[in-house]
Design an enzyme around this catalytic site. Structure first.
Site, PDB file in Angstrom:
ATOM      1  N   CYS A 153       0.808  -1.227   0.000  1.00 48.45           N
ATOM      2  CA  CYS A 153       0.000   0.000   0.000  1.00 48.45           C
ATOM      3  C   CYS A 153       0.839   1.274   0.000  1.00 48.45           C
ATOM      4  O   CYS A 153       0.314   2.356  -0.256  1.00 48.45           O
ATOM      5  CB  CYS A 153      -0.941   0.009   1.202  1.00 48.45           C
ATOM      6  SG  CYS A 153      -1.888  -1.496   1.340  1.00 48.45           S
ATOM      7  N   HIS A 211      -3.231   6.850   3.154  1.00 51.21           N
ATOM      8  CA  HIS A 211      -3.706   5.587   2.577  1.00 51.21           C
ATOM      9  C   HIS A 211      -5.014   5.222   3.259  1.00 51.21           C
ATOM     10  O   HIS A 211      -5.153   5.335   4.488  1.00 51.21           O
ATOM     11  CB  HIS A 211      -2.653   4.502   2.791  1.00 51.21           C
ATOM     12  CG  HIS A 211      -3.159   3.132   2.532  1.00 51.21           C
ATOM     13  ND1 HIS A 211      -3.855   2.815   1.376  1.00 51.21           N
ATOM     14  CD2 HIS A 211      -3.110   1.986   3.263  1.00 51.21           C
ATOM     15  CE1 HIS A 211      -4.194   1.542   1.418  1.00 51.21           C
ATOM     16  NE2 HIS A 211      -3.763   1.015   2.553  1.00 51.21           N
ATOM     17  N   ASN A 244     -10.364  -0.509   0.872  1.00 52.26           N
ATOM     18  CA  ASN A 244      -8.913  -0.359   0.796  1.00 52.26           C
ATOM     19  C   ASN A 244      -8.451  -0.817  -0.585  1.00 52.26           C
ATOM     20  O   ASN A 244      -8.506  -2.000  -0.887  1.00 52.26           O
ATOM     21  CB  ASN A 244      -8.275  -1.199   1.915  1.00 52.26           C
ATOM     22  CG  ASN A 244      -6.754  -1.182   1.878  1.00 52.26           C
ATOM     23  OD1 ASN A 244      -6.146  -0.723   0.920  1.00 52.26           O
ATOM     24  ND2 ASN A 244      -6.152  -1.707   2.931  1.00 52.26           N
TER      25      ASN A 244
END
Ligand code: ACO
Length: 324
Positions: free
Chosen positions: A113, A251, A280
């Protein structure tokens, strides 16, 4: 010194959505639990024949249009992804083919990520060193393929999508400071152990849960809050000598993580949250958030922006920039 900056942004998510209500019919969960614990309401899921590179190409076209440049202007395509189309060729090469950007080099960045910020840092360094003029940085994921749809503790979290930015030399503002970090002691808390070349998918491993994302959520949560807070402080201090920022783009892993980081830093009102619509999306979440922020007017020229991310590895990364 020559400075690099983001001059165009774009995003693409596949049209199919999976709501919390849909998930209630798949595993023992509830819309209320997912909203309260994560902030997520729905996520987008790619059709079976669609890969990360297909999402990336659409996001890239939008970013190039936003920047007002063509594929022939690109020196390099950098794709951050945890879910490449195949072992090789790289996803970046598939994107080069899809864009017909024949002059551009192509390389993947694997930092889960945190990958988009890692890629942005590399693009900025190449431009500031005078080696390149224009780099496309993309975060693209089809995490639905790496998701164990029988594991309620992870399957409610992830979504598919892509975001892209065009980076080039700018006369004002631009990229100011970066931090790229990793802590390999975190491998046990977030991983997919099967499916690479050390442990390929053999017949006896076909049903192994280790083919998919394994996560100790609590440990990841604690790491994320602590590391993002510290990293944002360092990167903002390096850029401006203070925590004064106009927008924090973290994020998107969990709304509660973002709220905790925002509160600890005293910038909760500056933190962007759009996880409710996308879940996500790993390396794609920050460029997707930047694209939405620009489109809505929340991101304007001259603003001080901090990007912060973390992910499996563990990895983490931060960037401080002045919006062009
Ligand atoms: N629905 C209902 N109940 C659930 C669900 C679900 N989907 N998932 C877990 N539970 C239950 C658990 O079984 C547990 O039940 P118990 O108390 O009877 O044992 C209870 O809910 C609490 O579980 P916790 O794991 O303690 O819940 P928590 O509040 O920590 O939230 C979560 C879990 C959302 C995963 C959180 O820990 C988190 O967001 N962690 C970080 C995740 C993250 O950022 N991952 C990044 C991955 S990115 C990448 O690299 C691919």
């Amino acid at each position: 010194m020559r400075h690099a900056g983001i001059v165009g942004v774009g995003m693409y998510v596949p049209p199919g959505t999976l709501t919390n209500r849909d998930l209630e019919r798949m595993v023992d969960t509830s819309d209320e639990w997912i909203r309260q614990r994560t902030g997520i309401e729905e996520r987008h899921i790619a059709d079976p024949e669609v890969g990360s590179s297909d999402l990336a190409v659409q996001a890239a076209k939008a970013a190039l249009a936003d920047a007002g440049c063509g594929t022939e202007d690109l020196d390099l395509i950098l794709v951050a992804t945890t879910t490449p189309d195949q072992p090789f060729p790289t996803t970046a090469v598939m994107v080069q083919k899809g864009l017909e950007a024949w002059r551009a080099g192509a390389v993947d960045v694997g930092a889960t990520c945190s990958g988009f910020i890692y890629g942005l840092s590399l693009a900025g360094a190449l431009i500031e060193a005078g080696r390149m003029e224009r780099v496309l940085v993309i975060g693209a994921e089809t995490l639905s393929r790496l998701t164990n749809w029988e594991d309620r503790s992870t399957c409610v979290l992830f979504g598919d999508g892509a975001g892209a930015v065009v980076v080039q030399a700018v006369s004002e503002g631009g990229l100011r400071a970066f931090e790229l970090g990793a802590d390999g002691r975190g491998t046990e808390f977030l991983n997919a152990w099967v499916g690479g070349f050390k442990r390929p998918v053999t017949a006896d491993l076909l049903d192994s849960p280790n083919r998919f994302i394994n996560m100790t959520g609590r440990e990841v949560f604690k790491f994320a809050v602590r590391t993002m807070e510290e990293s944002v402080r360092r990167v903002a201090d390096r850029a401006w000598g203070s925590l004064e920022m106009d927008l924090l783009v973290p994020h998107q892993a969990n709304a509660r993580i973002i709220e905790a980081v925002g509160q600890r830093l005293g910038v909760a009102d500056k933190a962007l949250i759009n996880i409710q619509r996308y879940g996500n999306t790993s390396a794609a979440s920050i460029p997707i958030a930047l694209t939405e922020a620009k489109a809505s007017g929340r991101l304007r020229p001259g603003m001080r922006v901090v990007l912060t991310g973390f992910g499996g590895g563990f990895t983490y990364a931060g960037a401080a920039l002045e919006w062009v």
